[in-house]
Motif scaffolding. Structure first.
Motif, PDB file in Angstrom:
ATOM      1  N   LEU A   1      -1.556  -8.018  -5.324  1.00  0.00           N
ATOM      2  CA  LEU A   1      -0.192  -8.141  -4.798  1.00  0.00           C
ATOM      3  C   LEU A   1       0.802  -8.391  -5.923  1.00  0.00           C
ATOM      4  N   SER A   2       0.481  -9.323  -6.820  1.00  0.00           N
ATOM      5  CA  SER A   2       1.385  -9.620  -7.928  1.00  0.00           C
ATOM      6  C   SER A   2       1.592  -8.411  -8.823  1.00  0.00           C
ATOM      7  N   GLY A   3       0.506  -7.693  -9.092  1.00  0.00           N
ATOM      8  CA  GLY A   3       0.611  -6.514  -9.948  1.00  0.00           C
ATOM      9  C   GLY A   3       1.504  -5.442  -9.349  1.00  0.00           C
ATOM     10  N   MET A   4       1.364  -5.229  -8.041  1.00  0.00           N
ATOM     11  CA  MET A   4       2.195  -4.211  -7.394  1.00  0.00           C
ATOM     12  C   MET A   4       3.653  -4.637  -7.325  1.00  0.00           C
ATOM     13  N   LEU A   5       3.903  -5.933  -7.098  1.00  0.00           N
ATOM     14  CA  LEU A   5       5.282  -6.414  -7.076  1.00  0.00           C
ATOM     15  C   LEU A   5       5.932  -6.308  -8.453  1.00  0.00           C
ATOM     16  N   GLN A   6       5.119  -6.402  -9.504  1.00  0.00           N
ATOM     17  CA  GLN A   6       5.631  -6.317 -10.873  1.00  0.00           C
ATOM     18  C   GLN A   6       5.519  -4.912 -11.459  1.00  0.00           C
ATOM     19  N   SER A   7       5.246  -3.922 -10.620  1.00  0.00           N
ATOM     20  CA  SER A   7       5.047  -2.562 -11.111  1.00  0.00           C
ATOM     21  C   SER A   7       6.263  -2.064 -11.887  1.00  0.00           C
ATOM     22  N   CYS A   8       6.008  -1.423 -13.009  1.00  0.00           N
ATOM     23  CA  CYS A   8       7.104  -0.856 -13.793  1.00  0.00           C
ATOM     24  C   CYS A   8       7.461   0.550 -13.326  1.00  0.00           C
ATOM     25  N   THR A   9       6.717   1.110 -12.370  1.00  0.00           N
ATOM     26  CA  THR A   9       7.134   2.325 -11.698  1.00  0.00           C
ATOM     27  C   THR A   9       7.626   1.946 -10.306  1.00  0.00           C
ATOM     28  N   VAL A  10       8.356   2.848  -9.690  1.00  0.00           N
ATOM     29  CA  VAL A  10       9.014   2.525  -8.422  1.00  0.00           C
ATOM     30  C   VAL A  10       8.027   2.684  -7.265  1.00  0.00           C
ATOM     31  N   ILE A  11       7.634   1.566  -6.665  1.00  0.00           N
ATOM     32  CA  ILE A  11       6.798   1.584  -5.474  1.00  0.00           C
ATOM     33  C   ILE A  11       7.329   0.552  -4.482  1.00  0.00           C
ATOM     34  N   SER A  12       6.951   0.711  -3.223  1.00  0.00           N
ATOM     35  CA  SER A  12       7.168  -0.316  -2.214  1.00  0.00           C
ATOM     36  C   SER A  12       5.831  -0.982  -1.959  1.00  0.00           C
ATOM     37  N   THR A  13       5.826  -2.274  -1.751  1.00  0.00           N
ATOM     38  CA  THR A  13       4.572  -3.018  -1.608  1.00  0.00           C
ATOM     39  C   THR A  13       4.562  -3.817  -0.315  1.00  0.00           C
ATOM     40  N   VAL A  14       3.453  -3.750   0.411  1.00  0.00           N
ATOM     41  CA  VAL A  14       3.285  -4.542   1.621  1.00  0.00           C
ATOM     42  C   VAL A  14       2.365  -5.716   1.324  1.00  0.00           C
ATOM     43  N   ASN A  15       2.112  -6.542   2.313  1.00  0.00           N
ATOM     44  CA  ASN A  15       1.296  -7.728   2.118  1.00  0.00           C
ATOM     45  C   ASN A  15      -0.183  -7.357   1.972  1.00  0.00           C
ATOM     46  N   ILE A  16      -0.976  -8.353   1.593  1.00  0.00           N
ATOM     47  CA  ILE A  16      -2.408  -8.134   1.361  1.00  0.00           C
ATOM     48  C   ILE A  16      -3.097  -7.691   2.650  1.00  0.00           C
ATOM     49  N   ASP A  17      -3.825  -6.587   2.574  1.00  0.00           N
ATOM     50  CA  ASP A  17      -4.592  -6.025   3.694  1.00  0.00           C
ATOM     51  C   ASP A  17      -3.722  -5.560   4.860  1.00  0.00           C
ATOM     52  N   ALA A  18      -2.425  -5.394   4.645  1.00  0.00           N
ATOM     53  CA  ALA A  18      -1.505  -5.021   5.730  1.00  0.00           C
ATOM     54  C   ALA A  18      -1.509  -3.513   5.945  1.00  0.00           C
ATOM     55  N   GLY A  19      -2.646  -3.004   6.389  1.00  0.00           N
ATOM     56  CA  GLY A  19      -2.778  -1.564   6.602  1.00  0.00           C
ATOM     57  C   GLY A  19      -1.825  -1.034   7.649  1.00  0.00           C
ATOM     58  N   PHE A  20      -1.627  -1.810   8.724  1.00  0.00           N
ATOM     59  CA  PHE A  20      -0.708  -1.366   9.774  1.00  0.00           C
ATOM     60  C   PHE A  20       0.694  -1.163   9.214  1.00  0.00           C
ATOM     61  N   VAL A  21       1.179  -2.133   8.452  1.00  0.00           N
ATOM     62  CA  VAL A  21       2.539  -2.050   7.913  1.00  0.00           C
ATOM     63  C   VAL A  21       2.659  -0.884   6.933  1.00  0.00           C
ATOM     64  N   ALA A  22       1.655  -0.715   6.075  1.00  0.00           N
ATOM     65  CA  ALA A  22       1.691   0.392   5.124  1.00  0.00           C
ATOM     66  C   ALA A  22       1.712   1.737   5.841  1.00  0.00           C
ATOM     67  N   GLY A  23       0.872   1.875   6.868  1.00  0.00           N
ATOM     68  CA  GLY A  23       0.852   3.116   7.629  1.00  0.00           C
ATOM     69  C   GLY A  23       2.157   3.372   8.346  1.00  0.00           C
ATOM     70  N   ALA A  24       2.752   2.305   8.904  1.00  0.00           N
ATOM     71  CA  ALA A  24       4.023   2.446   9.611  1.00  0.00           C
ATOM     72  C   ALA A  24       5.140   2.842   8.656  1.00  0.00           C
ATOM     73  N   GLN A  25       5.180   2.228   7.476  1.00  0.00           N
ATOM     74  CA  GLN A  25       6.200   2.589   6.494  1.00  0.00           C
ATOM     75  C   GLN A  25       6.073   4.057   6.094  1.00  0.00           C
ATOM     76  N   ALA A  26       4.851   4.483   5.834  1.00  0.00           N
ATOM     77  CA  ALA A  26       4.626   5.880   5.476  1.00  0.00           C
ATOM     78  C   ALA A  26       4.979   6.811   6.627  1.00  0.00           C
ATOM     79  N   GLY A  27       4.665   6.387   7.843  1.00  0.00           N
ATOM     80  CA  GLY A  27       4.997   7.194   9.014  1.00  0.00           C
ATOM     81  C   GLY A  27       6.491   7.368   9.193  1.00  0.00           C
ATOM     82  N   LEU A  28       7.271   6.320   8.912  1.00  0.00           N
ATOM     83  CA  LEU A  28       8.717   6.419   9.016  1.00  0.00           C
ATOM     84  C   LEU A  28       9.281   7.394   7.978  1.00  0.00           C
ATOM     85  N   VAL A  29       8.744   7.341   6.765  1.00  0.00           N
ATOM     86  CA  VAL A  29       9.161   8.303   5.741  1.00  0.00           C
ATOM     87  C   VAL A  29       8.798   9.720   6.174  1.00  0.00           C
TER      88      VAL A  29
END
Length: 263
Positions: free
Chosen positions: A214-242
Motif C-alpha cells: 500500500l505504501s509503495g503504491m501511494l508513493q508511486s512515481c508514476t500516475v496510478i490510483s490506489t485502493v485499500n489492501i485486498d479491496a478487490g471490489f473497489v478496484a473492480g468498481a473503479q475500473a468498471g466506471l472508467v
C-alpha cells in the motif's frame, strides 16, 4: 404509484421490487439492500458475506435477485453459498469462484450490461489471485470485457514485457501485487491507460500483510490510483466506471449516441 400497486396486486411485481421502485431499497430482516445503487452510482451493490450469518446473506441475496435480477456476494464461505442456493429458486443461475470467494446469482430474465471497453486484470503472482478475482467479478458484472495477465511480478521484468501488447490494448488496468507492491508502478510507466493499484496482503516481517504494498503504491512515481489492501471490489468498481466512460465516448463517437443528431 397506482400502477405499481396494481402490478403488485396482480402478481406481476413483487413487494420487494415495488419498494425498490418507490424508495430505492428493499427492506429485509437482515437489513436494507440498496437496489438503486447500480442506476444511481453506476456500481452494483454487493453483499459482504463474511461479517454476516449464512441466513442473513441468503435473505439479502434473495432481495437482490428479486429487486435487481442479480446478486453479488463477496468473501463468501461455502456455508454462505449453500444457504443462498437453498433460498433462491432453482432456475436462478449461480456462479461460484472459490478462489475469489465470490458468488453471483442471475435471475432467468436478467440482462447484463454490455460495455464497449476492456479491463485488464494483472497479478504479480498466484498469491494475488483472490483479490484480483474479486475485482474481475465486479468488472464482468458491470459489463466490460476482461483480459487476464497473470504471474508477471517484477522479480523478472521480462514477464511484464512479454505481455506489453496486451497491457497496452486494455482501456484500464487493475494491477494486484503484494510484498513491496512495485508491479503497478512498473506497468503504469509502460502504458498510456489508467492503472488502478490493488495492494494485496502478502509478505511478512516489516511492512508485511500488505502495508508495504500500500505504501509503495501511494508513493508511486508514476500516475496510478490506489485502493485499500485486498479491496478487490473497489478496484473492480473503479475500473468498471472508467470502462463505462470509455464505452459511452465510443458510442457517442460512432454516431449511435444521443448527441449524434446534427439537426
Amino acid at each position: 404509484m397506482r400502477d405499481i400497486l396494481e402490478a403488485v396486486a396482480a402478481g406481476d411485481l413483487s413487494p420487494a421490487a415495488a419498494e425498490t421502485r418507490l424508495s430505492g431499497y428493499a427492506t429485509t430482516d437482515a437489513g436494507r439492500f440498496d437496489a438503486a445503487r447500480e442506476t444511481r452510482r453506476g456500481v452494483p451493490e454487493a453483499i459482504l458475506a463474511d461479517v454476516k450469518t449464512p441466513g442473513e446473506t441468503a435473505t439479502l441475496a434473495a432481495a437482490a435477485v428479486d429487486s435487481t435480477g442479480h446478486a453479488i456476494l463477496t468473501r463468501a464461505s461455502q456455508a454462505h453459498v449453500d444457504a443462498v442456493a437453498a433460498e433462491l429458486d432453482a432456475e436462478v443461475e449461480l456462479e461460484r469462484d472459490e478462489r475469489a470467494r465470490t458468488l453471483v446469482a442471475h435471475a432467468p430474465d436478467f440482462e447484463p450490461p454490455v460495455l464497449d471497453a476492456t479491463v485488464g486484470i494483472v497479478t504479480g503472482g498466484t498469491s494475488d489471485a483472490e483479490a484480483a478475482g474479486e475485482a474481475a467479478v465486479i468488472v464482468r458484472e458491470m459489463g466490460a470485457s476482461l483480459t487476464r495477465v497473470e504471474d508477471v511480478g517484477v522479480a523478472h521484468l521480462g514477464r511484464v514485457l512479454d505481455h506489453l501488447d496486451d497491457l497496452r490494448a486494455a482501456d484500464v488496468l487493475v494491477v494486484a501485487a503484494g510484498r513491496e507492491g512495485a508491479l503497478p508502478t512498473v506497468v503504469a510507466g509502460l502504458v498510456d491507460t489508467p492503472v488502478v493499484g490493488l495492494p494485496v496482503s502478502t509478505g511478512y516481517g516489516h511492512g508485511g500483510e500488505g502495508d508495504a504494498a500500500l505504501s509503495g503504491m501511494l508513493q508511486s512515481c508514476t500516475v496510478i490510483s490506489t485502493v485499500n489492501i485486498d479491496a478487490g471490489f473497489v478496484a473492480g468498481a473503479q475500473a468498471g466506471l472508467v470502462a463505462r466512460a470509455v464505452s459511452d465516448a465510443r458510442e457517442a463517437g460512432s454516431g449511435d449516441g444521443p448527441e449524434s443528431d446534427s439537426n
